[in-house]
Structures are given as C-alpha cells and as structure tokens.
Design a protein around this motif. Structure first.
Motif, PDB file in Angstrom:
ATOM      1  N   ASP A 170       0.837  -1.204   0.000  1.00  0.00           N
ATOM      2  CA  ASP A 170       0.000   0.000   0.000  1.00  0.00           C
ATOM      3  C   ASP A 170       0.875   1.258   0.000  1.00  0.00           C
ATOM      4  O   ASP A 170       0.580   2.233  -0.707  1.00  0.00           O
ATOM      5  CB  ASP A 170      -0.918  -0.011   1.217  1.00  0.00           C
ATOM      6  N   PHE A 171       1.945   1.235   0.778  1.00  0.00           N
ATOM      7  CA  PHE A 171       2.889   2.357   0.827  1.00  0.00           C
ATOM      8  C   PHE A 171       3.477   2.640  -0.551  1.00  0.00           C
ATOM      9  O   PHE A 171       3.520   3.790  -1.016  1.00  0.00           O
ATOM     10  CB  PHE A 171       3.998   2.026   1.832  1.00  0.00           C
ATOM     11  N   LEU A 172       3.927   1.597  -1.225  1.00  0.00           N
ATOM     12  CA  LEU A 172       4.543   1.766  -2.542  1.00  0.00           C
ATOM     13  C   LEU A 172       3.539   2.296  -3.560  1.00  0.00           C
ATOM     14  O   LEU A 172       3.879   3.139  -4.403  1.00  0.00           O
ATOM     15  CB  LEU A 172       5.131   0.435  -3.015  1.00  0.00           C
ATOM     16  N   LYS A 173       2.300   1.827  -3.489  1.00  0.00           N
ATOM     17  CA  LYS A 173       1.267   2.319  -4.408  1.00  0.00           C
ATOM     18  C   LYS A 173       1.033   3.805  -4.220  1.00  0.00           C
ATOM     19  O   LYS A 173       0.901   4.567  -5.197  1.00  0.00           O
ATOM     20  CB  LYS A 173      -0.036   1.556  -4.180  1.00  0.00           C
ATOM     21  N   LYS A 174       0.990   4.250  -2.974  1.00  0.00           N
ATOM     22  CA  LYS A 174       0.720   5.664  -2.704  1.00  0.00           C
ATOM     23  C   LYS A 174       1.897   6.547  -3.107  1.00  0.00           C
ATOM     24  O   LYS A 174       1.696   7.642  -3.620  1.00  0.00           O
ATOM     25  CB  LYS A 174       0.371   5.847  -1.233  1.00  0.00           C
ATOM     26  N   VAL A 175       3.107   6.086  -2.867  1.00  0.00           N
ATOM     27  CA  VAL A 175       4.280   6.859  -3.294  1.00  0.00           C
ATOM     28  C   VAL A 175       4.328   6.949  -4.812  1.00  0.00           C
ATOM     29  O   VAL A 175       4.562   8.015  -5.386  1.00  0.00           O
ATOM     30  CB  VAL A 175       5.577   6.233  -2.745  1.00  0.00           C
TER      31      VAL A 175
ATOM     32  N   ALA B  94      11.547   9.622  -4.095  1.00  0.00           N
ATOM     33  CA  ALA B  94      11.732   8.475  -3.200  1.00  0.00           C
ATOM     34  C   ALA B  94      12.514   7.354  -3.858  1.00  0.00           C
ATOM     35  O   ALA B  94      12.234   6.959  -4.992  1.00  0.00           O
ATOM     36  CB  ALA B  94      10.374   7.959  -2.733  1.00  0.00           C
ATOM     37  N   GLU B  95      13.490   6.844  -3.147  1.00  0.00           N
ATOM     38  CA  GLU B  95      14.252   5.669  -3.562  1.00  0.00           C
ATOM     39  C   GLU B  95      14.139   4.647  -2.438  1.00  0.00           C
ATOM     40  O   GLU B  95      14.505   4.919  -1.287  1.00  0.00           O
ATOM     41  CB  GLU B  95      15.719   6.030  -3.807  1.00  0.00           C
ATOM     42  N   ILE B  96      13.635   3.479  -2.763  1.00  0.00           N
ATOM     43  CA  ILE B  96      13.319   2.467  -1.758  1.00  0.00           C
ATOM     44  C   ILE B  96      14.265   1.271  -1.880  1.00  0.00           C
ATOM     45  O   ILE B  96      14.612   0.854  -2.990  1.00  0.00           O
ATOM     46  CB  ILE B  96      11.871   1.959  -1.930  1.00  0.00           C
ATOM     47  N   CYS B  97      14.675   0.745  -0.737  1.00  0.00           N
ATOM     48  CA  CYS B  97      15.463  -0.490  -0.705  1.00  0.00           C
ATOM     49  C   CYS B  97      14.823  -1.412   0.338  1.00  0.00           C
ATOM     50  O   CYS B  97      14.375  -0.934   1.391  1.00  0.00           O
ATOM     51  CB  CYS B  97      16.910  -0.190  -0.337  1.00  0.00           C
TER      52      CYS B  97
ATOM     53  N   TYR C 238      15.091  -5.935  -2.769  1.00  0.00           N
ATOM     54  CA  TYR C 238      14.964  -4.911  -3.812  1.00  0.00           C
ATOM     55  C   TYR C 238      16.040  -3.852  -3.600  1.00  0.00           C
ATOM     56  O   TYR C 238      16.132  -3.247  -2.534  1.00  0.00           O
ATOM     57  CB  TYR C 238      13.568  -4.277  -3.766  1.00  0.00           C
ATOM     58  N   GLU C 239      16.881  -3.663  -4.612  1.00  0.00           N
ATOM     59  CA  GLU C 239      17.914  -2.637  -4.564  1.00  0.00           C
ATOM     60  C   GLU C 239      17.263  -1.251  -4.584  1.00  0.00           C
ATOM     61  O   GLU C 239      16.120  -1.091  -4.986  1.00  0.00           O
ATOM     62  CB  GLU C 239      18.834  -2.763  -5.792  1.00  0.00           C
ATOM     63  N   PHE C 240      17.997  -0.221  -4.165  1.00  0.00           N
ATOM     64  CA  PHE C 240      17.462   1.135  -4.199  1.00  0.00           C
ATOM     65  C   PHE C 240      16.923   1.456  -5.599  1.00  0.00           C
ATOM     66  O   PHE C 240      17.601   1.256  -6.609  1.00  0.00           O
ATOM     67  CB  PHE C 240      18.532   2.160  -3.827  1.00  0.00           C
ATOM     68  N   GLY C 241      15.701   1.935  -5.632  1.00  0.00           N
ATOM     69  CA  GLY C 241      15.073   2.265  -6.898  1.00  0.00           C
ATOM     70  C   GLY C 241      13.693   2.843  -6.664  1.00  0.00           C
ATOM     71  O   GLY C 241      13.258   3.042  -5.524  1.00  0.00           O
ATOM     72  N   PRO C 242      12.955   3.110  -7.721  1.00  0.00           N
ATOM     73  CA  PRO C 242      11.637   3.734  -7.609  1.00  0.00           C
ATOM     74  C   PRO C 242      10.590   2.803  -7.013  1.00  0.00           C
ATOM     75  O   PRO C 242      10.702   1.575  -7.087  1.00  0.00           O
ATOM     76  CB  PRO C 242      11.297   4.106  -9.055  1.00  0.00           C
ATOM     77  N   ALA C 243       9.553   3.416  -6.461  1.00  0.00           N
ATOM     78  CA  ALA C 243       8.482   2.652  -5.827  1.00  0.00           C
ATOM     79  C   ALA C 243       7.786   1.725  -6.817  1.00  0.00           C
ATOM     80  O   ALA C 243       7.380   0.614  -6.455  1.00  0.00           O
ATOM     81  CB  ALA C 243       7.469   3.612  -5.196  1.00  0.00           C
TER      82      ALA C 243
END
Length: 233
Positions: A54-59, A69-72, A84-89
């Motif tokens: 849900d967090f990734l969908k909203k970002v 935002a860069e997510i790992c 998941y390596e650093f990258g987009p949601a």
C-alpha cells in the motif's frame, strides 16, 4: 532459494543515467525486515507485505514523491538478503507483487541484515554523488519480532557502526518491535527508543509513512527531508 537480485551492468548503466537525469533531491528509505518463521506464525509478515504494498502504491501515485523516493528492501533470517535494490516505488511494487516477503527461517540474523542495509545505503549515496545528485539523510527502518540469534559480538559490530552514523548525522533509524523480545533493537536507536508495532497498526504506520514521503518531496525547504511517522499508534 533466495532470489538473485544482483543488478547487471546494463541495469547499473540505466540506473546511473536515470540518476543523472532526475534532479530531485532523493529521499532514501531502507526497510530492514525480519523474516524468521515467528513472523509467519504470528501473521506479522502478511501485515508487513500488505503495508509495504500500500505504501509503494501511494508513493508511486504521487508525481513528486515518485521522482524523489528511492526504496530499498532488505530481509534477515538465516542470512541477510536484498529483496529490492534502491530504486523507484513502481519497480519495488512489481518485485513485491511477484515475490512477497516470506518468513520461513529459523534464525534471526539482525546484525547481518543491518550491515547489509547500511552497505547499500552508503553505496547508493556514493553513486548519487558521482552524478552530482543529492539526498536527504537516509532512513533505516528495522522491523523485528525477536532478539537476534547471532553472537553478541556480531550485533555489537553492527550497532557500533549504526551509532557512529547516527552521531555523525549520516543516518536516521526507526526501530519497530512486533514481539516481546527485541532487546537488540534498542542498540540501533540513538535515544534507546523502540516503538511497538501491533498487527492492527501496521497499515496505519505505512499510510503515515507514505504521507510523510509525499510531504517531504513537496515541501523540501520546510521539511528538510523525511520525518518519522508519529501519529500511527
């Protein structure tokens, strides 16, 4: 068998090109998740997967947050793994949809998980600096439901590293307990503070986290980066 998420040379080239072209100041967020079997038995891992999704969908649904935002995602159980390596949601969401986090391991390698997460944070910040891009102080969010099964020396080495970064204002941490153990989590907080994350509050936590990411990307001067969620209890 754990997934092999090691990026290819082509992937790294494309990612570096994206770094250079996207001038947004980055908000780096690394999720470090316990995947020991107790997280499965308690139902915690299902809540975590749903909350992160849900967090990734909203970002991804917010144009400014999507660029900034860069997510790992790192997990730790019998060993430490980069999910998941650093990258987009958007890409993180695709990965998690196909391969949700599984909790089947008998061990809890907290120290190894944190070390791997910090390695990737430092490596990614270095890659950003090479293309003259900037990021706010990265956040490391650790979620676990029990103490580490590693020798004390292994946990201490990881916590000493984190404490040095915290004191140097090069890292921020948030430690979330989903169980009654977690004495080790205190070692990864600058103020010895650990929040209790109940199953029912997981979705609210990630909802507020997505709001904070959106606010930080929209009002960079006022916010100066991502702040920890405070009103999800």
């Amino acid at each position: 068998m754990p997934m092999d998420n090691t990026p290819s040379v082509k992937d790294l080239f494309l990612q570096d090109s994206e770094m250079a072209n996207n001038r947004s100041i980055r908000i780096l967020l690394c999720l470090c998740i316990d995947c020991s079997i107790s997280m499965q038995i308690s139902g915690a891992i299902q809540q975590i997967n749903a909350g992160i999704t849900d967090f990734l969908k909203k970002v991804d649904g917010n144009s400014l947050a999507r660029d900034a935002a860069e997510i790992c995602i790192v997990t730790f159980g019998n060993d430490a793994r980069v999910i998941y390596e650093f990258g987009p949601a958007e890409k993180a969401l695709q990965t998690l949809t196909v391969h949700p986090i599984e909790a089947r391991d008998s061990e809890t390698s907290l120290g190894a998980g944190v070390q791997l997460a910090v390695d990737h944070i430092e490596d990614y910040r270095q890659r950003l600096s090479v293309v003259n891009n900037n990021s706010y102080t990265p956040w490391l969010i650790i979620i676990s439901d029990g103490d580490s099964s590693e020798p004390d020396s292994v946990v201490r080495a990881a916590s000493d590293r984190v404490q040095k970064l915290l004191r140097g204002f090069k890292l921020k941490t948030m430690c979330l307990s989903m169980g009654d153990g977690n004495r080790n989590l205190y070692d990864f907080s600058i103020d010895n503070h650990v929040d209790r994350l109940e199953n029912l509050s997981v979705s609210k936590f990630f909802d507020n986290l997505s709001r904070n990411v959106s606010q930080a990307s929209r009002k960079t001067i006022e916010y100066g980066g991502l702040e920890a969620p405070t009103d999800w209890h």
